[in-house]
Write an enzyme that holds these catalytic residues in place. Structure first.
Site, PDB file in Angstrom:
ATOM      1  N   SER A   1      55.587  90.692  29.343  1.00 42.42           N
ATOM      2  CA  SER A   1      54.487  91.588  28.962  1.00 42.42           C
ATOM      3  C   SER A   1      54.133  92.566  30.083  1.00 42.42           C
ATOM      4  O   SER A   1      54.389  92.299  31.260  1.00 42.42           O
ATOM      5  CB  SER A   1      53.238  90.772  28.616  1.00 42.42           C
ATOM      6  OG  SER A   1      53.527  89.785  27.665  1.00 42.42           O
TER       7      SER A   1
HETATM    8  N1  SAH Z   1      54.742  84.970  28.573  1.00 43.91           N
HETATM    9  C1  SAH Z   1      56.046  85.552  28.738  1.00 43.91           C
HETATM   10  C2  SAH Z   1      56.358  86.657  27.756  1.00 43.91           C
HETATM   11  C3  SAH Z   1      56.532  86.110  26.428  1.00 43.91           C
HETATM   12  S1  SAH Z   1      57.506  86.982  25.288  1.00 43.91           S
HETATM   13  C4  SAH Z   1      56.297  86.021  30.148  1.00 43.91           C
HETATM   14  O1  SAH Z   1      55.384  85.932  30.985  1.00 43.91           O
HETATM   15  O2  SAH Z   1      57.405  86.476  30.432  1.00 43.91           O
HETATM   16  C5  SAH Z   1      57.241  85.846  23.973  1.00 43.91           C
HETATM   17  C6  SAH Z   1      58.059  84.596  24.029  1.00 43.91           C
HETATM   18  O3  SAH Z   1      57.648  83.776  22.959  1.00 43.91           O
HETATM   19  C7  SAH Z   1      59.556  84.837  23.838  1.00 43.91           C
HETATM   20  O4  SAH Z   1      60.256  84.323  24.926  1.00 43.91           O
HETATM   21  C8  SAH Z   1      59.865  84.082  22.552  1.00 43.91           C
HETATM   22  O5  SAH Z   1      61.145  83.479  22.545  1.00 43.91           O
HETATM   23  C9  SAH Z   1      58.770  83.046  22.511  1.00 43.91           C
HETATM   24  N2  SAH Z   1      58.490  82.485  21.180  1.00 43.91           N
HETATM   25  C10 SAH Z   1      58.553  83.090  19.968  1.00 43.91           C
HETATM   26  N3  SAH Z   1      58.224  82.226  18.995  1.00 43.91           N
HETATM   27  C11 SAH Z   1      57.937  81.050  19.592  1.00 43.91           C
HETATM   28  C12 SAH Z   1      57.528  79.768  19.121  1.00 43.91           C
HETATM   29  N4  SAH Z   1      57.369  79.517  17.818  1.00 43.91           N
HETATM   30  N5  SAH Z   1      57.334  78.796  20.027  1.00 43.91           N
HETATM   31  C13 SAH Z   1      57.507  79.013  21.369  1.00 43.91           C
HETATM   32  N6  SAH Z   1      57.890  80.197  21.874  1.00 43.91           N
HETATM   33  C14 SAH Z   1      58.094  81.210  21.000  1.00 43.91           C
END
Ligand code: SAH
Length: 238
Positions: free
Chosen positions: A88
């Site tokens: 993000s």
């Molecule tokens: N917080 C992260 C950015 C997240 S991007 C950072 O600091 O880099 C969102 C993430 O959520 C992605 O890696 C994606 O694979 C994950 N995601 C999507 N659906 C999900 C689910 N149902 N459970 C866990 N993770 C999930």
């Protein structure tokens, strides 16, 4: 605006000089870029929790970003981290962290580990971070990055965040960094009474509402805070 332009100038110079965008920058360059990022993107936009500011100044965001995008690590934007996912925008990380109103003894659940950057910011502020990532390749890489930086208070598991982490519940706060269409019931159940949750709610591919919720009387007291764009929270197989 000028600062935004300077990142592109930097990129242009690095590209024209034929340098690998990463190796041309050293630790001190990244430190300066990080300081500037915190001043212009975070403090100037109203984040004022001193602990959040300190954490954003400390955590080396460039180590969570793939090498080919490292020169942009401190730019005002999300960046690709592989597997179609993104880290993000720094401001959003700071804003969501501040919105959780954390105390040092808190235990926090994050859904969507991604690069592990948000988890590292949380780990600077509180005692235990639990983070769930659905894509194994990402949770493994995040684990490696966080181990290299010696974080000992971050627990990561690969799985579907819709179910939360019942064995480690209840949590003082929950942060969701992917967008569900509605807040999953297990996450509400796993939040302590008086606990805070921040989550982008809405359809995949569009704009979502970032909401801040406080658990009261077993339910959630929900406030909309801003419009955001996150990757979707996908459903697991089982
Ligand atoms: N917080 C992260 C950015 C997240 S991007 C950072 O600091 O880099 C969102 C993430 O959520 C992605 O890696 C994606 O694979 C994950 N995601 C999507 N659906 C999900 C689910 N149902 N459970 C866990 N993770 C999930």
């Amino acid at each position: 605006m000028l600062r935004g332009i300077s990142y592109y100038l930097l990129f242009l110079i690095l590209t024209l000089s034929g340098a690998s965008t990463c190796s041309a920058l050293d630790r001190d360059d990244f430190l300066r870029l990080r300081e500037r990022m915190v001043e212009s993107q975070i403090i100037d936009r109203g984040v004022n929790d001193p602990n959040v500011i300190k954490a954003m100044k400390k955590v080396p965001r460039h180590l969570f970003v793939p090498e080919k995008y490292r020169a942009f690590s401190y730019a005002d934007q999300p960046l690709p981290i592989g597997e179609g996912q993104t880290i993000s925008q720094p401001y959003i990380v700071a804003f969501m962290t501040e919105a959780l109103r954390l105390d040092p003894g808190d235990r926090v659940l994050e859904i969507g580990t991604g690069s592990g950057y948000q988890a590292a910011i949380l780990a600077e502020l509180i005692s235990e971070v639990y983070s769930i990532e659905i894509i194994e390749a990402l949770s493994k890489r995040a684990r490696e990055t966080l181990d290299r930086l010696s974080y000992r208070n971050i627990y990561i598991k690969t799985g579907d965040g819709h179910k939360g982490w019942p064995q480690k519940a209840p949590f003082d706060a929950i942060i969701v960094t992917c967008a569900p269409e509605k807040i999953p019931r297990p996450l509400i159940e796993q939040l302590k009474e008086g606990g805070r949750m921040i989550v982008p709610v809405g359809r995949a591919g569009g704009v979502q509402k970032l909401v801040r919720a406080v658990k009261k009387g077993g339910g959630l007291d929900i406030r909309d805070v801003m419009l955001v764009r996150f990757v979707p929270m996908v459903m697991g197989d089982d």
